[in-house]
Scaffold this motif. Structure first.
Motif, mmCIF file in Angstrom:
data_model
loop_
_atom_site.group_PDB
_atom_site.id
_atom_site.type_symbol
_atom_site.label_atom_id
_atom_site.label_comp_id
_atom_site.label_asym_id
_atom_site.label_seq_id
_atom_site.Cartn_x
_atom_site.Cartn_y
_atom_site.Cartn_z
ATOM 1 N N SER A 139 -4.425 0.538 2.550
ATOM 2 C CA SER A 139 -5.115 -0.760 2.660
ATOM 3 C C SER A 139 -4.353 -1.842 1.906
ATOM 4 O O SER A 139 -4.183 -2.955 2.402
ATOM 5 C CB SER A 139 -6.540 -0.658 2.104
ATOM 6 N N PHE A 140 -3.905 -1.516 0.700
ATOM 7 C CA PHE A 140 -3.157 -2.482 -0.097
ATOM 8 C C PHE A 140 -1.897 -2.929 0.641
ATOM 9 O O PHE A 140 -1.641 -4.126 0.788
ATOM 10 C CB PHE A 140 -2.790 -1.867 -1.455
ATOM 11 N N PHE A 141 -1.090 -1.997 1.119
ATOM 12 C CA PHE A 141 0.150 -2.360 1.794
ATOM 13 C C PHE A 141 -0.105 -3.025 3.139
ATOM 14 O O PHE A 141 0.668 -3.882 3.573
ATOM 15 C CB PHE A 141 1.077 -1.147 1.924
ATOM 16 N N GLY A 165 0.518 -7.745 6.205
ATOM 17 C CA GLY A 165 -0.160 -8.715 7.072
ATOM 18 C C GLY A 165 0.021 -10.149 6.594
ATOM 19 O O GLY A 165 0.317 -11.052 7.376
ATOM 20 N N VAL A 166 -0.139 -10.378 5.294
ATOM 21 C CA VAL A 166 0.039 -11.722 4.742
ATOM 22 C C VAL A 166 1.485 -12.179 4.914
ATOM 23 O O VAL A 166 1.750 -13.334 5.294
ATOM 24 C CB VAL A 166 -0.388 -11.763 3.258
ATOM 25 N N MET A 178 2.688 -15.499 7.015
ATOM 26 C CA MET A 178 3.477 -16.558 6.368
ATOM 27 C C MET A 178 4.830 -16.735 7.049
ATOM 28 O O MET A 178 5.303 -17.859 7.217
ATOM 29 C CB MET A 178 3.666 -16.239 4.881
ATOM 30 N N ALA A 179 5.475 -15.654 7.441
ATOM 31 C CA ALA A 179 6.766 -15.749 8.131
ATOM 32 C C ALA A 179 6.599 -16.433 9.485
ATOM 33 O O ALA A 179 7.438 -17.241 9.893
ATOM 34 C CB ALA A 179 7.372 -14.364 8.311
#
Length: 164
Positions: A22-24, A29-30, A34-35
């Motif tokens: 979940s963390f990764f 995803g973020v 952003m990219a």
């Protein structure tokens, strides 16, 4: 007394796997979002070929110094629906210029960039009717007399400064 209905839970390897995944997933995803935003907003392109630009730098700098030594100056002014540009000699008299071209560029991105040819109203005075959208702009101004560049400058403006 112990409650017979209470369930005793332990943190297992499966829980750790779900937490790490979940963390990764959130981090990746973020970064992907952003990219995507960055690539759609700005091309990142400053010059087409950095090697060629570096080779031309000294000659362009010398040409700009020579142009500055002539004492010719320009004054860009904007109103609600009009753009005015005055070109003057060192002594304040109107400079002999045949045409003036303005190139409006956004500091970031090139989708809204546009170019305008100003109309000569009198010697040294050029105008055009055009509404410029609000925000920051870099305006490149090129004044020519025949095929000779008389004045070449760039001005950064914020259309909010003009109340537009």
């Amino acid at each position: 007394m112990r409650n017979q209905g209470a369930v005793h839970r332990t943190f297992t390897g499966h829980h750790m796997l779900i937490a790490m995944a979940s963390f990764f997933a959130v981090v990746i995803g973020v970064n992907a979002v952003m990219a995507t935003f960055a690539s759609r907003r700005w091309s990142g392109l400053v010059v087409e070929d950095t090697y060629v630009a570096s080779q031309e730098f000294n000659s362009k700098a010398a040409a700009m110094r020579a142009m500055a030594a002539t004492g010719i100056s320009g004054n860009l002014s904007l109103s609600r629906d009009g753009i005015h540009y005055d070109v003057k000699n060192r002594d304040g008299s109107p400079a002999t210029v045949q045409d003036v071209t303005l190139t409006f560029r956004r500091p970031v991105g090139d989708r809204e960039d546009f170019q305008l040819a100003l109309t000569k109203k009198s010697e040294g005075r050029f105008e055009v009717e055009h509404h410029v959208r609000s925000g920051d702009w870099i305006v490149e101004i090129i004044s020519r007399n025949k095929d000779v560049t008389v004045m070449h400058e760039a001005v950064r403006i914020d259309m909010a400064d003009f109340g537009l």
